[in-house]
Design an enzyme around this catalytic site. Structure first.
Site, mmCIF file in Angstrom:
data_model
loop_
_atom_site.group_PDB
_atom_site.id
_atom_site.type_symbol
_atom_site.label_atom_id
_atom_site.label_comp_id
_atom_site.label_asym_id
_atom_site.label_seq_id
_atom_site.Cartn_x
_atom_site.Cartn_y
_atom_site.Cartn_z
ATOM 1 N N CYS A 169 0.813 -1.226 0.000
ATOM 2 C CA CYS A 169 0.000 0.000 0.000
ATOM 3 C C CYS A 169 0.845 1.275 0.000
ATOM 4 O O CYS A 169 0.464 2.274 -0.615
ATOM 5 C CB CYS A 169 -0.980 -0.001 1.163
ATOM 6 S SG CYS A 169 -0.247 -0.185 2.796
ATOM 7 N N ASP A 366 -7.918 5.105 -1.823
ATOM 8 C CA ASP A 366 -7.492 3.938 -1.060
ATOM 9 C C ASP A 366 -6.900 2.869 -1.977
ATOM 10 O O ASP A 366 -7.567 2.391 -2.886
ATOM 11 C CB ASP A 366 -8.715 3.370 -0.331
ATOM 12 C CG ASP A 366 -8.354 2.311 0.700
ATOM 13 O OD1 ASP A 366 -7.169 1.953 0.798
ATOM 14 O OD2 ASP A 366 -9.264 1.840 1.399
ATOM 15 N N HIS A 368 -6.197 -0.150 -1.095
ATOM 16 C CA HIS A 368 -6.488 -1.481 -0.564
ATOM 17 C C HIS A 368 -7.650 -2.158 -1.276
ATOM 18 O O HIS A 368 -8.614 -2.621 -0.660
ATOM 19 C CB HIS A 368 -6.769 -1.392 0.936
ATOM 20 C CG HIS A 368 -5.635 -0.866 1.731
ATOM 21 N ND1 HIS A 368 -5.455 0.482 1.977
ATOM 22 C CD2 HIS A 368 -4.593 -1.498 2.319
ATOM 23 C CE1 HIS A 368 -4.357 0.654 2.700
ATOM 24 N NE2 HIS A 368 -3.817 -0.529 2.917
#
Length: 482
Positions: A169, A366, A368
């Site tokens: 990430c 994001d 993820h």
């Protein structure tokens, strides 16, 4: 002054990512005006022609029409008529509920990568075409480059890993920040993802750079290779400081290879990783040195005195276990800079790309989410780029941000850099003795450690001496509380 302990954060687990996502996509209030059946049918018709899973706002209408056409009676029919209907629906609470994400926008101003959006909870029809409302913000947000976990790419070096799920990430977040700098450079801040193909070659060219193979200049493969001496390795989580240094090394290597082959560079700007005072990486707030920036630009231009575009990365540590509240107002104000590229950071152990703020909330993209690896070729102007854009706005309380982060700024020319320095100096005056970073004209001779022979100018790095770091990660733990 207290030294920071060694950071030993573990890679985020599946449960952590799921918890983060669940919190981010909490449903908004269910109260809404009743719609008649014809209205519902109309909206269903619009959506069926615009959205394809996963939902991507503005896939069918990304760019607004020129201002001169907006008030034209002629444009009230045809495609513009559909555009008006779509923009009204996109700005409504129904759109937010449809996306399943929190309606984070309130009546307060949103600052998103240097641009202010004046939004209201419920936009009236007269405001639906505004360039500063919900719809305009979402169009801007969904046009930013979104880079996430991928699976199914060629194994990284000797690791045999073909996915970066649960550990990549920070790398993906840094790729997003750098990608925005390249989009701003090639296409400008006002660029929005166009509604029709073929796409702009510059846009496709930027996406190609971030493909998931060694053949793509800024791939996760090449970033990990470049950052080995700073602790980057497949399967391991790293911090913002090491990530910035990995970019420094990769861009230097990329430039050296370009000089040796055909002179064509993939990174059209100097890179300045801003360090602290004293001996470079220890103690005090980072210092933006105007003379160092000028030298980096000169080196980028191969000795010419002209100023070049420049990307500044400012690694910071703003607390121990949690961010010191005194820095939050300063972080918020950096998003008002026209040069803003946002923040590389997020919750502890969970990196995101923070691109905007509203009130005391950070708005972010994001990484993820797991997607299949995609490598877009330079000559494919009709490529499917949907996996590089996201319409779901997630938010995070600013006081929950990991104190280790990095801020990015892009300055197009000398005037832009001067404006940045002026704004940064004003921010220092508001800091009550604890600035995020400072600006000086030059470094005292006794502290000047800019290494002409070390290739730092070619790489576009900071004045820090890399020889002080042994690659064990001690460079980051040597930071002190600001």
């Amino acid at each position: 002054m207290t030294s920071l302990p060694e950071r030993g954060e573990a890679p985020p687990s599946d449960s952590l990512c799921e918890e983060d996502t669940a919190a981010a996509v909490a449903s908004s209030s269910s109260s809404q005006h009743k719609e008649d059946s014809s209205s519902k049918q109309s909206k269903s018709s619009i959506l069926s022609g615009v959205f394809t899973p996963p939902f991507t706002i503005f896939e069918g209408q990304q760019d607004s029409l020129p201002a001169c056409e907006k008030k034209s009676p002629k444009s009230s029919s045809g495609s513009y008529g559909w555009s008006r209907i779509l923009r009204r629906f996109v700005g409504s609470s129904s759109m937010w509920r449809l996306l399943g994400c929190t309606k984070v926008l309130t009546s307060s101003d949103v600052w998103f990568l240097g641009k202010c959006y004046k939004v209201s909870p419920e936009e009236s029809s007269s405001d639906s075409d505004s360039e500063s409302g919900h719809a305009a913000f979402l169009e801007d947000f969904s046009s930013r480059i979104w880079i996430t976990y991928r699976k199914g790419f060629d194994a990284i070096s000797d690791s045999k890993l073909t996915s970066d799920v649960n550990w990549g990430c920070m790398v993906r977040s840094s790729q997003m920040l750098v990608a925005q700098a390249l989009i701003f450079h090639h296409l400008g801040r006002s660029w929005r993802k166009p509604p029709e193909k073929p796409y702009n070659p510059e846009y496709i060219g930027v996406l190609h750079l971030f493909g998931d193979s060694e053949a793509c200049a800024f791939s996760i493969h090449n970033l990990l290779q470049a950052g080995k001496s700073y602790g980057l390795a497949a399967g391991s989580w790293v911090g913002p400081y090491a990530m910035c240094r990995a970019w420094q090394t990769l861009i230097r290597t990329n430039r050296e290879q370009a000089d040796a082959v055909d002179g064509k560079e993939n990174f059209p700007m100097a890179l300045y990783v801003v360090s602290g005072d004293e001996d470079g990486e220890r103690g005090g707030a980072p210092v933006v040195c105007i003379d160092v920036a000028a030298q980096l630009c000169s080196d980028f231009n191969k000795g010419q005195s002209t100023w070049s575009p420049i990307l500044l990365l400012v690694p910071l540590v703003l607390g121990l276990d949690k961010i010191n509240p005194r820095y939050i107002p300063l972080l918020k104000e950096t998003f008002t800079f026209p040069q803003s590229l946002g923040i590389l950071g997020g919750r502890p152990g969970t990196s995101t790309y923070i691109a905007g703020v509203q009130d005391e909330r950070a708005l972010y993209l994001d990484p993820h989410e797991v997607q299949m690896a995609v490598n877009i070729s330079l000559d494919n102007l009709e490529a499917d780029t949907s996996s590089y854009h996201c319409s779901v706005v997630r938010d995070l309380a600013l006081d929950q941000i990991d104190p280790s982060l990095a801020i990015g700024f892009y300055c197009r020319d000398k005037d832009d850099f001067d404006d940045f320095c002026s704004r940064a100096s004003e921010l220092v005056e508001k800091a009550n003795g604890a600035p995020l970073f400072t600006v000086v004209q030059s470094i005292e001779p006794s502290k000047q450690i800019y290494n002409q022979d070390g290739g730092l100018g070619c790489s576009g790095s900071s004045m820090a001496n890399d020889d002080d770091l042994d690659g064990s990660g001690e460079g980051e733990e040597e930071w002190q509380i600001l």
